[in-house]
Write a protein that holds these residues in place. Structure first.
Motif, PDB file in Angstrom:
ATOM      1  N   MET A   1       1.077  -1.116  -0.197  1.00 43.29           N
ATOM      2  CA  MET A   1       0.042  -0.044   0.120  1.00 43.29           C
ATOM      3  C   MET A   1       0.898   1.266   0.077  1.00 43.29           C
ATOM      4  O   MET A   1       1.824   1.279   0.729  1.00 43.29           O
ATOM      5  CB  MET A   1      -0.887  -0.043   1.256  1.00 43.29           C
ATOM      6  N   ALA A   2       0.470   2.345  -0.811  1.00 44.97           N
ATOM      7  CA  ALA A   2       1.207   3.350  -0.997  1.00 44.97           C
ATOM      8  C   ALA A   2       1.194   4.136   0.407  1.00 44.97           C
ATOM      9  O   ALA A   2       0.252   4.141   0.937  1.00 44.97           O
ATOM     10  CB  ALA A   2       0.829   4.313  -2.128  1.00 44.97           C
ATOM     11  N   HIS A   3       2.378   4.987   0.765  1.00 49.79           N
ATOM     12  CA  HIS A   3       2.478   5.638   1.886  1.00 49.79           C
ATOM     13  C   HIS A   3       1.797   6.993   1.602  1.00 49.79           C
ATOM     14  O   HIS A   3       1.974   7.751   0.496  1.00 49.79           O
ATOM     15  CB  HIS A   3       3.706   5.529   2.489  1.00 49.79           C
ATOM     16  N   THR A   4       1.485   7.780   2.699  1.00 49.90           N
ATOM     17  CA  THR A   4       0.699   9.007   2.403  1.00 49.90           C
ATOM     18  C   THR A   4       1.753  10.257   2.815  1.00 49.90           C
ATOM     19  O   THR A   4       2.626  10.214   3.729  1.00 49.90           O
ATOM     20  CB  THR A   4      -0.371   8.920   3.443  1.00 49.90           C
ATOM     21  N   LEU A   5       1.738  11.023   1.897  1.00 48.10           N
ATOM     22  CA  LEU A   5       2.180  12.218   2.078  1.00 48.10           C
ATOM     23  C   LEU A   5       1.299  13.357   2.856  1.00 48.10           C
ATOM     24  O   LEU A   5       0.168  13.943   2.208  1.00 48.10           O
ATOM     25  CB  LEU A   5       2.711  12.865   0.688  1.00 48.10           C
ATOM     26  N   TYR A   6       1.660  13.916   4.188  1.00 46.81           N
ATOM     27  CA  TYR A   6       0.626  14.752   4.758  1.00 46.81           C
ATOM     28  C   TYR A   6       1.330  16.374   4.365  1.00 46.81           C
ATOM     29  O   TYR A   6       2.548  16.410   4.965  1.00 46.81           O
ATOM     30  CB  TYR A   6       0.833  14.374   6.186  1.00 46.81           C
ATOM     31  N   ILE A   7       0.363  16.988   4.318  1.00 48.47           N
ATOM     32  CA  ILE A   7       0.924  18.738   3.998  1.00 48.47           C
ATOM     33  C   ILE A   7       0.304  19.360   5.385  1.00 48.47           C
ATOM     34  O   ILE A   7      -1.118  19.386   5.275  1.00 48.47           O
ATOM     35  CB  ILE A   7       0.466  19.179   2.842  1.00 48.47           C
ATOM     36  N   VAL A   8       0.852  19.812   6.425  1.00 41.77           N
ATOM     37  CA  VAL A   8       0.445  20.248   7.446  1.00 41.77           C
ATOM     38  C   VAL A   8       0.738  21.734   7.634  1.00 41.77           C
ATOM     39  O   VAL A   8       2.017  22.257   7.708  1.00 41.77           O
ATOM     40  CB  VAL A   8       0.765  19.594   8.627  1.00 41.77           C
ATOM     41  N   GLY A   9      -0.321  22.552   7.886  1.00 40.56           N
ATOM     42  CA  GLY A   9       0.021  23.944   8.105  1.00 40.56           C
ATOM     43  C   GLY A   9       0.223  24.104   9.403  1.00 40.56           C
ATOM     44  O   GLY A   9      -0.625  23.692  10.248  1.00 40.56           O
ATOM     45  N   ILE A  10       1.285  25.044   9.815  1.00 37.61           N
ATOM     46  CA  ILE A  10       1.613  25.397  11.085  1.00 37.61           C
ATOM     47  C   ILE A  10       1.309  26.639  11.593  1.00 37.61           C
ATOM     48  O   ILE A  10       1.695  27.185  12.617  1.00 37.61           O
ATOM     49  CB  ILE A  10       3.027  24.802  11.422  1.00 37.61           C
ATOM     50  N   GLY A  11       0.302  27.351  10.796  1.00 36.92           N
ATOM     51  CA  GLY A  11      -0.011  28.752  11.345  1.00 36.92           C
ATOM     52  C   GLY A  11       1.157  29.526  11.155  1.00 36.92           C
ATOM     53  O   GLY A  11       2.140  29.545  10.594  1.00 36.92           O
ATOM     54  N   PRO A  12       1.113  30.583  12.263  1.00 33.14           N
ATOM     55  CA  PRO A  12       2.264  31.625  12.221  1.00 33.14           C
ATOM     56  C   PRO A  12       3.310  31.153  12.618  1.00 33.14           C
ATOM     57  O   PRO A  12       4.453  31.619  12.729  1.00 33.14           O
ATOM     58  CB  PRO A  12       1.457  32.508  12.980  1.00 33.14           C
ATOM     59  N   GLY A  13       3.545  29.595  13.327  1.00 32.02           N
ATOM     60  CA  GLY A  13       4.772  29.158  13.907  1.00 32.02           C
ATOM     61  C   GLY A  13       4.460  28.766  15.301  1.00 32.02           C
ATOM     62  O   GLY A  13       5.292  27.807  15.576  1.00 32.02           O
ATOM     63  N   ASN A  14       4.113  29.419  16.159  1.00 30.47           N
ATOM     64  CA  ASN A  14       3.838  29.057  17.509  1.00 30.47           C
ATOM     65  C   ASN A  14       2.719  27.817  17.634  1.00 30.47           C
ATOM     66  O   ASN A  14       1.723  27.733  17.205  1.00 30.47           O
ATOM     67  CB  ASN A  14       3.198  30.387  18.291  1.00 30.47           C
ATOM     68  N   PRO A  15       3.310  26.750  18.441  1.00 33.50           N
ATOM     69  CA  PRO A  15       2.591  25.620  18.325  1.00 33.50           C
ATOM     70  C   PRO A  15       1.202  25.938  18.916  1.00 33.50           C
ATOM     71  O   PRO A  15       0.300  24.709  18.654  1.00 33.50           O
ATOM     72  CB  PRO A  15       3.482  24.708  19.435  1.00 33.50           C
ATOM     73  N   ASP A  16       0.907  26.844  20.003  1.00 30.33           N
ATOM     74  CA  ASP A  16      -0.494  27.299  20.355  1.00 30.33           C
ATOM     75  C   ASP A  16      -1.593  27.174  19.113  1.00 30.33           C
ATOM     76  O   ASP A  16      -2.729  27.082  19.470  1.00 30.33           O
ATOM     77  CB  ASP A  16      -0.515  28.281  21.117  1.00 30.33           C
TER      78      ASP A  16
END
Length: 208
Positions: A1-16
């Motif tokens: 099974m092909a593995h998934t490429l996840y594209i994750v937006g991290i906002g302005p940068g602060n993990p909060d």
């Protein structure tokens, strides 16, 4: 099974300001890709990491290699649908499963900091490009938001707008390092911003 490429937006940068699903994907990623700053902020011990540099073709080769064995999580600043790597990665991996987790764009965050809505604003970028002159024409009540760069910084853009007929007293704001402890906001007028130093990679908001 092909593995998934996840594209994750991290906002302005602060993990909060990263959505919980995005944080969970980042935390449990076997392979994590992002800017050097985001890798410093988010990577976990034992993860395979690749920094995003100007050599995107090399990065694509690295991601392709890792997708043979693992899912890959790519962190992009701001929102995935606003001047991000998403179009490039879709083009490079057209047959690969991709899942996109959106984030908060620096533009929407900037309007929030000013207690303003942005649904009626014209959003443009001076970062590596220039808006068409007709989009900068003055209209009473017109709102605009710009991404800036060191050449076309808020001072330069303010002078362009004044030359294009915008009143010097028009409210304008420059916002830098949004969400971080050293966040800087100058909320004043176009005339004041013409003398502003710095704010190369920032957001500029004009409220006509």
């Amino acid at each position: 099974m092909a593995h998934t490429l996840y594209i994750v937006g991290i906002g302005p940068g602060n993990p909060d300001y990263v959505v919980p699903k995005g944080l969970n994907l980042i935390k449990h990623a076997t392979v994590l890709v992002g800017s050097e700053r985001s890798l410093e902020d988010f990577q976990e011990p034992g993860q395979i990491t690749y920094p995003v540099t100007g050599k995107l073709s090399l990065l694509a080769e690295q991601i392709e290699h890792e997708l043979n064995s693992h899912d890959v999580v790519v962190m992009v600043s701001g929102d995935t649908g606003y001047y991000s790597l998403l179009p490039y990665l879709k083009k490079k991996f057209p047959a690969n499963p991709i899942e996109v987790v959106p984030g908060i764009s620096s533009m929407t965050f900037a309007f929030a900091r000013l207690n303003e809505v942005w649904h009626d604003a014209d959003l443009m970028s001076f970062h590596g490009r220039q808006p068409a002159p007709e989009k900068l024409v003055y209209e009473a009540g017109k709102k605009m938001g710009f991404l800036t760069d060191p050449e076309y910084n808020p001072a330069h853009i303010a002078r362009i707008l004044i030359d294009a007929g915008w009143p010097k007293e028009t409210r304008a704001a420059a916002l830098e390092r949004l969400s971080y402890d050293d966040e800087k906001i100058v909320d004043s007028t176009l005339e004041v911003l013409t003398e502003l130093e710095g704010f190369g990679h920032s957001v500029m908001v004009v409220l006509g």
